[in-house]
Motif scaffolding. Structure first.
Motif, mmCIF file in Angstrom:
data_model
loop_
_atom_site.group_PDB
_atom_site.id
_atom_site.type_symbol
_atom_site.label_atom_id
_atom_site.label_comp_id
_atom_site.label_asym_id
_atom_site.label_seq_id
_atom_site.Cartn_x
_atom_site.Cartn_y
_atom_site.Cartn_z
ATOM 1 N N MET A 297 -22.297 84.124 -72.157
ATOM 2 C CA MET A 297 -22.484 83.734 -73.552
ATOM 3 C C MET A 297 -23.727 82.863 -73.636
ATOM 4 S SD MET A 297 -21.181 84.139 -76.529
ATOM 5 C CE MET A 297 -19.676 84.940 -75.996
ATOM 6 N N ARG A 298 -24.604 83.215 -74.564
ATOM 7 C CA ARG A 298 -25.866 82.474 -74.672
ATOM 8 C C ARG A 298 -26.173 82.206 -76.141
ATOM 9 N NH1 ARG A 298 -29.511 85.935 -72.035
ATOM 10 N NH2 ARG A 298 -30.425 86.707 -73.949
ATOM 11 N N ILE A 299 -26.405 80.964 -76.460
ATOM 12 C CA ILE A 299 -26.722 80.586 -77.833
ATOM 13 C C ILE A 299 -28.250 80.593 -77.986
ATOM 14 C CG2 ILE A 299 -26.512 78.768 -79.586
ATOM 15 C CD1 ILE A 299 -23.820 79.865 -78.833
ATOM 16 N N GLU A 300 -28.748 81.411 -78.891
ATOM 17 C CA GLU A 300 -30.198 81.556 -79.058
ATOM 18 C C GLU A 300 -30.662 80.620 -80.165
ATOM 19 O OE1 GLU A 300 -31.217 85.810 -78.801
ATOM 20 O OE2 GLU A 300 -31.018 85.472 -76.647
ATOM 21 N N ASP A 301 -30.829 79.347 -79.776
ATOM 22 C CA ASP A 301 -31.056 78.285 -80.758
ATOM 23 C C ASP A 301 -32.461 77.689 -80.654
ATOM 24 O OD1 ASP A 301 -30.799 77.130 -78.288
ATOM 25 O OD2 ASP A 301 -29.366 75.593 -78.893
ATOM 26 N N LEU A 302 -33.450 78.562 -80.402
ATOM 27 C CA LEU A 302 -34.816 78.045 -80.263
ATOM 28 C C LEU A 302 -35.451 77.684 -81.593
ATOM 29 C CD1 LEU A 302 -36.316 80.332 -77.510
ATOM 30 C CD2 LEU A 302 -35.812 77.885 -77.379
ATOM 31 N N ASP A 303 -35.051 78.395 -82.623
ATOM 32 C CA ASP A 303 -35.685 78.196 -83.914
ATOM 33 C C ASP A 303 -35.037 76.991 -84.599
ATOM 34 O OD1 ASP A 303 -36.744 78.308 -86.417
ATOM 35 O OD2 ASP A 303 -36.631 80.481 -86.571
#
Ligand code: GLU
Length: 303
Positions: free
Chosen positions: A41-47
């Motif tokens: 599980m990976r949270i793509e929270d770069l923005d």
């Protein structure tokens, strides 16, 4: 048969997961678990601008997945904590500074060619590819550059389980935006590569991005994953389902009196899968080849 490579689900914490996202998560989990793969599980929270409320939204997303019976191996990865890894990877690539605005790119490029993000996507025309050091120094006085990879108009072919061979042009795409934020195309490839992901199951809106990502994976020395792009959920007007389309998140549906088990059954029906109350029971009831059925590839209109 047991596979060494992991599958994964990688939500962006912009808003709660809607039925389409939940369906993709279920399918990604089933594809991995049916092949005894680890599931990450990976949270793509770069923005950070778009995901100002990221921690709370991400937590709700994870809670919703757990409620349906999905699980994952190891700690949840968060892209915002992995930025040095993207910088290290990019340091191995041939790159250049790009000072173009969106408008300049649109004006300088040819007609849209149906590539990533079609119909508007245009390959970067290479305006800044050959600037001299004097020209770069001059432009730096007024603009902060984005960083692009020098791909030299490579073509790359990926193999998708359903779509088959898909060839896409690899333009000099952005690796870091002008504000220093790593771009999705870089982060996703570095994460999948470093995390040992060899199976990517996700919405088919990203099929067009796969050749560029696979090209980058191969340049960085990572294995190119198996791709499984599944169909999206649509609203009654045939457009991609969104949160504004009414009661489409698990929280909304439960508030409206549906049980999580009923929601899971709905997802299963939409994908031609055996219906059950919890994801592990769906997995147990799967027959060989059942994940690869026409309903998974047909857009699902949520009424
Ligand atoms: N974070 C992306 C999304 O939520 C998914 C990226 C991927 O699966 O590669 O649409």
């Amino acid at each position: 048969m047991s596979h060494p490579g992991a599958g994964r689900f990688a939500p962006s914490p912009t808003s709660d997961l809607h039925l389409g996202n939940l369906r993709t998560a279920l399918l990604a989990w089933l594809w991995a678990r049916a092949e005894q793969r680890p599931f990450l599980m990976r949270i793509e929270d770069l923005d950070q601008q778009r995901v100002a409320a990221a921690p709370a939204v991400a937590q709700q997303q994870l809670d919703d997945l757990r409620t349906l019976g999905l699980d994952w191996d190891g700690a949840v990865a968060r892209q915002s904590e992995r930025i040095p890894l993207y910088r290290e990877a990019a340091a191995q690539l041939e790159t250049y500074e790009c000072f173009c605005t969106r408008r300049e790119i649109a004006e300088a490029s040819q007609a849209p060619n149906g590539g990533p993000g079609a119909p508007d996507w245009r390959p970067y025309p290479g305006t800044c590819a050959a600037l001299s050091s004097t020209q770069r120094a001059e432009r730096r006085l007024t603009r902060t550059p984005a960083i692009r990879v020098r791909a030299s108009a490579a073509d790359f072919t990926i193999h998708d389980v359903h779509a088959g061979a898909v060839t896409g042009q690899v333009d000099d795409f952005v690796l870091f935006r002008a504000d220093g934020t790593p771009a999705y195309n870089l982060a996703v490839v570095v994460d999948d590569g470093l995390q040992g992901v060899t199976q990517v199951v996700r919405g088919d809106d990203l099929l067009d991005s796969a050749p560029r990502q696979a090209w980058l994976a191969s340049v960085l020395g990572y294995p190119v994953p198996q791709y499984v792009h599944v169909s999206l959920a649509l609203n009654g007007e045939g457009r991609r389902l969104a949160k504004r389309d009414g009661a489409v998140t698990l929280t909304d549906l439960v508030s409206a009196g549906q049980s999580p088990a009923a929601v899971l059954r709905l997802l299963c029906r939409s994908a031609g899968l055996p219906e059950a109350d919890r994801a592990p029971e769906v997995l147990a009831a799967l027959s060989p080849g059942q994940l690869d059925n026409p309903t998974v590839w047909t857009p699902w209109t949520v009424s």
